[in-house]
Design an enzyme around this catalytic site. Structure first.
Site, PDB file in Angstrom:
ATOM      1  N   CYS A 178       0.820  -1.216   0.000  1.00 20.64           N
ATOM      2  CA  CYS A 178       0.000   0.000   0.000  1.00 20.64           C
ATOM      3  C   CYS A 178       0.849   1.260   0.000  1.00 20.64           C
ATOM      4  O   CYS A 178       0.926   1.988   1.001  1.00 20.64           O
ATOM      5  CB  CYS A 178      -0.944  -0.032   1.203  1.00 20.64           C
ATOM      6  SG  CYS A 178      -2.003  -1.471   1.122  1.00 20.64           S
ATOM      7  N   GLU A 179       1.554   1.489  -1.094  1.00 19.28           N
ATOM      8  CA  GLU A 179       2.381   2.675  -1.337  1.00 19.28           C
ATOM      9  C   GLU A 179       2.430   2.871  -2.841  1.00 19.28           C
ATOM     10  O   GLU A 179       2.630   1.907  -3.569  1.00 19.28           O
ATOM     11  CB  GLU A 179       3.835   2.441  -0.889  1.00 19.28           C
ATOM     12  CG  GLU A 179       4.051   2.130   0.557  1.00 19.28           C
ATOM     13  CD  GLU A 179       4.437   3.353   1.383  1.00 19.28           C
ATOM     14  OE1 GLU A 179       4.753   4.409   0.789  1.00 19.28           O
ATOM     15  OE2 GLU A 179       4.397   3.230   2.611  1.00 19.28           O
TER      16      GLU A 179
END
Ligand code: PLP
Length: 433
Positions: free
Chosen positions: A362-363
């Site tokens: 989640c980046e």
């Protein structure tokens, strides 16, 4: 449209052990499809033959002088690889007590071929290195010199030391991995080194043994290596006239590889590098230490990953893989380029279209390639991210509570698992809920 970089061009990669056989990408003679089926993905795959070939290239380029190739453990600290290298006469360059423990575990006798660098050595690490009998400490400051002397006295073991001098030489590379300018935290000002050697020579507990220099990593022009050593040479001559007779000169690591250039020839690169170093140290009569990391292992390894999803977002197409930035952070950290190949060889007639190849973390920085011309693949297909053998596994993390990948070593006899995949239980082990 960028050039396709897949099927047709793979035969031009003699720098790597990966090639298509019967339309499947292999590491030497081992099919990556078979390895993925046996061990799952993401999976690091290394070629033993390739690593030993690179080590031999280095050792033969310097065969004319007494030398030791001290592999930089931080590039890839796998116990199996350290054991392999030690069995072929390599020593090690370590930067922490943890890396010392790895060397001792992998090959205890290699301690005497081990040098200890790093700007933040702590007393227990120094104590462990003294009792292991390492070759020398590469000292990075005057206060560290005093600390080493104090620990040596306490242990009753005199410490062999080299000062790591900062030659103030510029080498073109990524700013995060450049170290040879006075603006960097590394090394001792070359002008201050003379006084510090005199101080060391007066101490009963310090043995001035060598001098070292390391100007950075992924350096592809060889002239800065020669320029740095030329500055070191002046200091050695001056020390000699002062009665400080060193026995070792450590040229550091940093020789780069080509992640993009198809015509890269590692043998030519090493020869050019050796020519600079041998010329700059000629006639000094010192034992030469070399600290290659990346050059020995980067191109021996690939990260094998499975496409989870092919996702179209407006005009953009994403291949989402089961490997993420926690498994290979170089693209996110250094904007590094990695060649990526589908394991199943695309037909010569197949056209390429631009895709982003991204992980599940989640980046938005979690990517391996952006706008890369790539043949059509589907969920379940395997990809190989090349040149991942250095600063790949050693820079992994458990971010997003993701277990680290497994590692396989392809050998002459076949292949073997050298690190199993982590489990959730492994991840939770140190926690005290
Ligand atoms: C990182 C490092 C190396 C190895 O650098 P490579 O670019 O991997 O060859 C060698 N010596 C020191 C002191 C280092 O910090």
């Amino acid at each position: 449209m960028p050039r396709p970089e897949t099927a047709a061009l793979i035969s031009k990669y003699p720098a790597r052990p990966f090639s298509y056989r019967r339309r499947t990408l292999h590491c030497d003679r081992t099919s990556l499809t078979a390895l993925a089926a046996e061990h799952g993905t993401p999976l690091y795959v290394y070629s033993e033959r390739h690593i030993l070939g690179r080590l031999r290239l280095f050792q033969s380029a310097f065969a004319a002088v007494p030398h030791t190739v001290c592999f930089a453990v931080k590039a890839n600290s796998s116990l199996a690889l350290l054991k392999l290298l030690a069995a072929h006469r390599a020593g090690f360059d370590i930067v922490s007590g943890g890396e010392l423990a790895r060397v001792l575990r992998a090959a205890r006798p290699a301690a005497k071929r081990t040098v200890f660098a790093g700007v933040g050595k702590q007393a227990p690490e120094i104590d462990a290195a003294l009792s292991a009998g390492i070759l020398l400490f590469n000292v990075e400051s005057d206060s560290e010199l005093d600390l080493i002397a104090a620990r040596a006295q306490r242990a009753g073991i005199p410490a062999r030391i080299a000062l790591r001098v900062n030659p103030d030489v510029f080498a073109s590379t990524h700013p995060y991995i450049s170290t040879g300018l006075s603006a960097h935290k590394f090394g001792i000002d070359i002008l201050a080194a003379l006084a510090l050697y005199r101080r060391a020579a007066r101490s009963r507990w310090l043995i001035p043994t060598g001098i070292s220099v390391h100007i950075g990593s992924q350096i592809r022009e060889v002239e800065p290596f020669g320029a740095a050593l030329a500055r070191v040479r002046e200091l050695i001559v001056q020390l000699k006239s002062d009665g400080v007779n060193l026995t070792h000169i450590d040229a550091g690591g940093g020789l780069g590889v080509e992640y993009e250039d198809l015509a890269f020839d590692p043998a030519t690169a090493v020869r050019g590098y050796a020519a600079q170093i041998l010329a700059a140290t000629e006639g000094l009569g010192l034992h030469l230490l070399l600290e290659p990391g990346r050059f020995l292992v980067a191109q021996a390894g690939a990260l094998l990953t499975t496409v989870l999803n092919v996702k179209q977002n407006g005009a953009k197409k994403f291949l989402i893989t089961d490997a993420g930035m926690n498994d290979l952070i170089r693209p996110a950290l250094y904007q590094a380029h990695h060649q990526i190949l589908p394991v199943k060889q695309p037909a010569a007639t197949q056209s390429n279209a631009p895709v982003d190849i991204v992980g599940p973390v989640c980046e938005s920085g979690d990517f391996f390639a952006r706008d890369r011309a790539f043949p059509a693949v589907k969920a379940g297909d395997l990809l190989a991210i090349l040149d991942a053998g250095a600063y790949g596994m050693s820079l992994t993390s458990n971010y997003n509570t993701r277990p680290r990948p497994a590692e396989v070593l392809v050998t002459g006899a076949g292949h073997r698992l050298i690190r199993r995949r982590e489990t959730h239980k492994d991840l939770f082990a140190p926690e005290l809920p």
